[in-house]
Each structure stands twice: as structure tokens, then as C-alpha cells.
Design a protein around this motif. Structure first.
Motif, PDB file in Angstrom:
ATOM      1  N   SER A  72       0.824  -1.212   0.000  1.00 23.97           N
ATOM      2  CA  SER A  72       0.000   0.000   0.000  1.00 23.97           C
ATOM      3  C   SER A  72       0.861   1.267   0.000  1.00 23.97           C
ATOM      4  N   GLY A 133      -1.742  12.148   0.559  1.00 20.34           N
ATOM      5  CA  GLY A 133      -2.961  11.497   0.123  1.00 20.34           C
ATOM      6  C   GLY A 133      -4.133  11.827   1.049  1.00 20.34           C
ATOM      7  N   ALA A 134      -3.899  11.725   2.349  1.00 22.53           N
ATOM      8  CA  ALA A 134      -4.962  11.974   3.317  1.00 22.53           C
ATOM      9  C   ALA A 134      -5.460  13.420   3.201  1.00 22.53           C
ATOM     10  N   HIS A 166      -8.535   2.040   3.307  1.00 26.75           N
ATOM     11  CA  HIS A 166      -7.408   2.519   4.109  1.00 26.75           C
ATOM     12  C   HIS A 166      -7.954   3.413   5.218  1.00 26.75           C
ATOM     13  N   THR A 168      -7.214   6.179   6.407  1.00 27.41           N
ATOM     14  CA  THR A 168      -7.372   7.622   6.181  1.00 27.41           C
ATOM     15  C   THR A 168      -8.721   7.953   5.542  1.00 27.41           C
ATOM     16  N   ASP A 239      -9.435   6.751  -4.428  1.00 26.55           N
ATOM     17  CA  ASP A 239      -8.192   6.800  -3.662  1.00 26.55           C
ATOM     18  C   ASP A 239      -7.107   6.244  -4.580  1.00 26.55           C
ATOM     19  N   ALA A 241      -3.910   5.719  -4.294  1.00 22.82           N
ATOM     20  CA  ALA A 241      -2.662   5.184  -3.736  1.00 22.82           C
ATOM     21  C   ALA A 241      -2.169   3.972  -4.525  1.00 22.82           C
ATOM     22  N   ASN A 263      -0.999   9.892  -4.915  1.00 25.46           N
ATOM     23  CA  ASN A 263       0.057  10.088  -3.919  1.00 25.46           C
ATOM     24  C   ASN A 263       1.355  10.212  -4.712  1.00 25.46           C
ATOM     25  N   HIS A 265       4.217  11.001  -3.894  1.00 25.28           N
ATOM     26  CA  HIS A 265       5.374  10.419  -3.211  1.00 25.28           C
ATOM     27  C   HIS A 265       5.390   8.895  -3.312  1.00 25.28           C
ATOM     28  N   LYS A 266       4.263   8.263  -3.622  1.00 24.07           N
ATOM     29  CA  LYS A 266       4.282   6.812  -3.803  1.00 24.07           C
ATOM     30  C   LYS A 266       4.547   6.477  -5.272  1.00 24.07           C
TER      31      LYS A 266
HETATM   32  C1  LIG Z   1      -0.929   5.689   1.673  1.00 20.61           C
HETATM   33  C2  LIG Z   1      -2.399   5.546   1.476  1.00 20.61           C
HETATM   34  C3  LIG Z   1      -3.276   6.603   1.764  1.00 20.61           C
HETATM   35  C4  LIG Z   1      -2.851   7.859   2.462  1.00 20.61           C
HETATM   36  O1  LIG Z   1      -1.874   8.560   1.800  1.00 20.61           O
HETATM   37  P1  LIG Z   1      -0.806   9.477   2.563  1.00 20.61           P
HETATM   38  O2  LIG Z   1      -0.089  10.119   1.436  1.00 20.61           O
HETATM   39  O3  LIG Z   1       0.030   8.569   3.391  1.00 20.61           O
HETATM   40  O4  LIG Z   1      -1.572  10.457   3.396  1.00 20.61           O
HETATM   41  C5  LIG Z   1      -4.612   6.430   1.456  1.00 20.61           C
HETATM   42  N1  LIG Z   1      -5.071   5.286   0.936  1.00 20.61           N
HETATM   43  C6  LIG Z   1      -4.257   4.242   0.656  1.00 20.61           C
HETATM   44  C7  LIG Z   1      -4.841   2.989   0.052  1.00 20.61           C
HETATM   45  C8  LIG Z   1      -2.897   4.338   0.931  1.00 20.61           C
HETATM   46  O5  LIG Z   1      -2.091   3.299   0.690  1.00 20.61           O
END
Ligand SMILES: *Cc1c(COP(=O)(O)O)cnc(C)c1O
Length: 481
Positions: A72, A133-134, A166, A168, A239, A241, A263, A265-266
Motif C-alpha cells: 500500500s 494522500g490523506a 485505508h 485515512t 483513492d 494510492a 500520492n 510520493h508513492k
Molecule cells: C498511503 C495511502 C493513503 C494515504 O496517503 P498518505 O499520502 O500517506 O496520506 C490512502 N489510501 C491508501 C490505500 C494508501 O495506501
């Protein structure tokens, strides 16, 4: 080494460029405030200090030291050129208060990044401000509210999400004032259409979904899901992510989503973990554009400018324009990869995950609940090891540290017993992946006592996780008189 106040005076002068004093020199401190004995700090040779800090740095584990399959989180390799360019003074020395005429290049990058993200996701406009992401999710909830309010439809007080979501997601919905309605997944690990239909009503503001979901399973009924959500007058939130699974293959915009967060950064190459900085831009369909945060970057006659002229905007969500260095790294990464490169990254991420999954479940020590075909990640259950050897997912995670490997995500999503959530990403070689598989298989066959008492080879042994959350000690008290 002990310095008296007098030693510091010439240094301060030097730092001021030799100008005359513009502040009271340290030496003029009143007697009552002066130190009476030397500072109690270690008095060491430079070489000892260098070795100390180098050894500390060597105790760190990061994506540059080894595989980091934290499900994730998409802990993939981040090309060093992205960091290098973000460091260039022409970027790092710009100030957010500069007049837009002097930062045309930066504005162009943000403008073009928004266009690239629109293309990749199938959305109509992007806002780059959210810092994670949050944070993007929270903005998405504010946009949802503004949208329904603009249609005099303000009785929509509920946000629906699946039990795989998730943490968040419910947190963002609750922070925006919504009540959260959770629906159970089917025994395939996907959205239960009947449960969704049941939960939807004229109270539903939004349905939040990750696709592929956190089990790594693609929601193949997504078109039908979008249809019934929209029929009830609610919005569909993506979402993003798990975007690393689908780049160049399909787009949330085409699946029917109204709001998307990514995201950066991901998926788009910023080293992360440890709290940032990150970026969670939000993309929307046309009907939500009026509500996006301010300012927006517009292009007029070849020049870029900030446009504040949006009556229905929700306002500001972050100081200035977001985390520019993260946006810049994503821009460089996308240019480097090109559409074909991004598509290939997703294909290899999915291939790696399925290869690993297949090898691990063949062994029978680990099982794979729900539908078998996965995208870029998969979630194994160690319940069998718990039943037969009293070994828990956490024990396996800790034992991996003894092998010098970063563990996967554990105990998430909640619907898998003793979950190990593994995301190898596209940037690992087959050799590394095989080594990780071998480690997991070997741990499953080890003496349970050894596994339960792991880790043994690490500088810090097993910590009390509950205490660490409830009573965090965040500073090191070095100076004790
Ligand atoms: C990482 C993640 C988030 C939150 O993202 P952040 O950038 O850490 O705030 C939300 N949903 C999923 C599925 C994630 O893996």
C-alpha cells in the motif's frame, strides 16, 4: 569543547560579514544569565564523531539499501536525477512570495504537471496543493460538500466505503463532518453490489473506493458501481494510492470516478516514509472545477499567472501552492519515463507481485484468501502458522529484520487474518524477489521460539508497540546535569 562567550564574538562578527554590531554581543549578557560551568556535552575527536554518525546512518534501512515491500506504500526506486534537479538553485532558491513574473518556469512546471496528471487519470483539472494522500482525501470531501450545497442538496450526510478501505478514508470523511457507512466485501474480496445498493440513499454524499483495492484486486464491476452511485445522486471518489498498478492501462476518469487523489510520493518518485514532504493532488471532473482551491494557475498569451477569480472555490487548503519540490520530482519522473515507461512500470509491478504471490502460496505455509489474480500487491494470511506453530504475522515481520530485510505491511487490510501485505514494486530484480521469497519460506519452517523472540541481530530488539504509540519519547535528553 568549552567555548567562553568571548570566543563567540569574533565568529558572530564574521557571520555578519564584518558589519558593525546590530545586536547585543553575547559577551554583554547580564551576569545572572551567564553559564557558570562548561556545557555538559561529550568532548570528542572529530574522527569519533564522524564514526558515530556514520554508524548511526548505517543502521538505517531505506529503499537505497534493500527491498522495501511495504504493501500500500509503493516503496519503489526513486531516480537520483529527480533529487538532483530538485536541488538546483533555480528551483530551491525561489520563494513563494515572489511575483509570478519572476517564477514563470516554476509555474509552467506546475501547469504542465497538472495536464500530465489529467492525461494519466482521465480527469479534467487538477489542484496540486494537498500535501499528502490523506490531505487530498479531505479536500475531496470539502469539494463533495461544496458540490452538493451548490445544488441545494445539503442533506447528504453519509460517506460509504468498503471494509478494505485505508484508515485515512473514514478519517477524512469524519473530519469533514460526514458519518461513515462501511459495507462488507464479497467472498471474492470485492465490492458487494447488493450491499452497496442497500447502503446508497438520498443521504449519500460520496462513495470512496480504491481500485485495485487494498487486497490488490481490481474491481471488475467498476462501471456498474459508478452507475448505481451516480443514480443515487452521490459522487464517486478514487483513492489513487494504488495507481502504480494501472498506469497507461486504464484511468479512474474512464471508470466513472468524479474525484481522484494521487500520492505523488508513492507512484511518482519521491522518497517517503517518516512524515514527508509529500503531495496528494486532486483531480476532478468538469462539474467540480468551480470548487477547486485557490489560486489556480492559468496560461494567458504564453504567460502563467495565479487566478483567484473563482467565486465558488472552497478557498485554500495549504499555504502557498503545495510542496513544490515533490511536484517537481513527479514532473521530472513523468518526463523521464514517458507514457510507455509508466505503462511498463505498472506491468512489471503487477508481474512481480503475481510471481511472488504464486511462489509463496505454492508452499502452503501462507494462504491467499479471496480472488487469486492480483495487481501490484497481494495480501497473504499466516493464520495457518498461528494455528500450527503459534507464530503470528508480527513475529514473521520481526524475524525478517534478522535476515536484513524490511518487512511487509502487517494486519492490514483488516478483513485478512494475520495479514502480510506485500508490494514488491517494479524496481526489484528477480534475484532480490527470490531472496525475499526464500526468507519467508525459511522463517515458516524455523523453530517457533526463534521466530517469536526475533529480532536478535538488530540494534533495537522488539519494542512495546502499544507503549510506543501511547507514550512516544520523541527527543533524546542528552544534557543531564
Ligand atoms: C498511503 C495511502 C493513503 C494515504 O496517503 P498518505 O499520502 O500517506 O496520506 C490512502 N489510501 C491508501 C490505500 C494508501 O495506501
Amino acid at each position: 569543547m568549552y567555548h567562553s562567550a568571548r570566543y563567540e564574538e569574533p565568529l558572530l562578527n564574521q557571520l555578519q560579514g564584518g558589519r558593525s554590531h546590530t545586536f547585543t554581543p553575547v559577551a554583554d549578557l547580564p551576569e545572572s544569565l551567564r553559564r557558570t560551568k562548561p556545557l555538559n556535552i561529550p568532548n570528542l575527536e572529530e574522527s569519533q564523531v564522524v564514526r558515530h554518525f556514520l554508524h548511526l546512518s548505517q543502521q538505517n534501512y531505506g529503499i537505497d539499501t534493500g527491498i522495501y515491500p511495504l504493501g500500500s506504500c509503493t516503496m519503489k526506486y526513486n531516480p537520483k536525477i529527480c533529487e538532483e534537479i530538485a536541488k538546483w538553485e533555480c528551483f530551491s532558491h525561489t520563494h513563494p512570495c515572489q511575483n509570478h513574473d519572476t517564477v514563470q518556469g516554476n509555474l509552467r512546471i506546475m501547469y504542465e504537471l497538472s495536464e500530465m496528471l489529467c492525461e494519466l487519470t482521465g480527469m479534467h483539472e487538477f489542484a496540486l496543493q494537498p500535501a499528502a494522500g490523506a490531505h487530498g482525501e479531505f479536500l475531496g470531501m470539502l469539494l463533495t460538500q461544496a458540490y452538493h450545497a451548490s445544488r441545494n442538496d445539503s442533506n447528504r450526510t453519509e460517506v460509504i466505503l468498503p471494509d478494505t478501505s485505508h484508515g485515512t478514508n473514514p478519517a477524512s470523511a469524519a473530519m469533514a463532518g460526514y458519518s461513515v457507512v462501511e459495507i462488507p466485501s464479497t467472498n471474492e474480496g470485492t465490492i458487494d453490489l447488493a450491499a452497496l445498493e442497500n447502503a446508497l440513499s438520498n443521504k449519500t454524499a460520496c462513495f470512496m473506493l480504491t481500485n485495485p483495492n487494498t487486497l490488490g484486486i481490481f474491481e471488475s464491476e467498476i462501471s456498474e458501481i459508478a452507475r448505481i452511485v451516480h443514480r443515487s445522486g452521490a459522487l464517486l471518489y478514487y483513492d489513487g494510492a494504488n495507481m502504480n498498478a494501472i498506469m497507461g492501462k486504464t484511468r479512474p476518469g474512464d471508470m466513472g470516478f468524479d474525484i481522484v487523489h494521487l500520492n505523488l510520493h508513492k507512484t511518482f518518485s519521491t522518497p517517503h516514509g517518516g512524515g514527508g514532504p509529500g503531495a496528494g493532488p486532486i483531480g476532478v471532473k468538469e462539474k467540480l472545477i468551480p470548487f477547486l482551491p485557490l489560486p489556480r494557475i492559468k496560461k494567458k498569451q504564453g504567460r502563467y499567472l495565479f487566478d483567484y477569480d473563482y467565486l465558488h472555490s472552497i478557498g485554500k487548503i495549504k499555504d502557498f501552492y503545495g510542496n513544490f519540490s515533490v511536484l517537481l520530482k513527479a514532473y521530472v519522473y513523468i518526463l523521464l519515463m514517458g507514457k510507455e515507461g509508466l505503462t511498463e512500470a505498472s506491468e512489471i509491478a503487477v508481474l512481480n507481485a503475481n510471481y511472488m504471490k504464486h511462489k509463496l502460496i505454492q508452499s502452503k505455509h501462507y494462504t491467499l484468501p479471496f480472488r487469486q489474480l492480483r495487481k501490484h500487491e497481494f495480501v497473504l494470511s499466516c493464520d495457518q502458522l498461528l494455528q500450527t506453530k503459534n507464530i503470528r504475522a508480527m513475529d514473521i515481520a520481526k524475524r525478517l529484520l534478522d535476515y536484513g530485510l524490511h518487512p511487509p505491511t502487517v494486519y492490514f487490510p483488516l478483513i485478512v487474518k494475520e495479514a502480510l501485505m506485500i508490494e514488491p514494486t517494479e524496481s526489484e530484480t528477480k534475484k532480490t524477489i527470490d531472496m525475499y521469497i526464500d526468507a519467508l519460506l525459511s522463517i515458516a519452517q524455523e523453530d517457533p521460539e526463534l521466530v517469536k523472540n526475533a529480532p536478535q541481530n538488530t540494534p533495537v530488539k522488539r519494542i512495546d508497540e502499544a507503549q510506543a504509540i501511547k507514550n512516544p519519547v520523541l527527543t533524546w535528553n542528552m544534557i543531564r546535569d
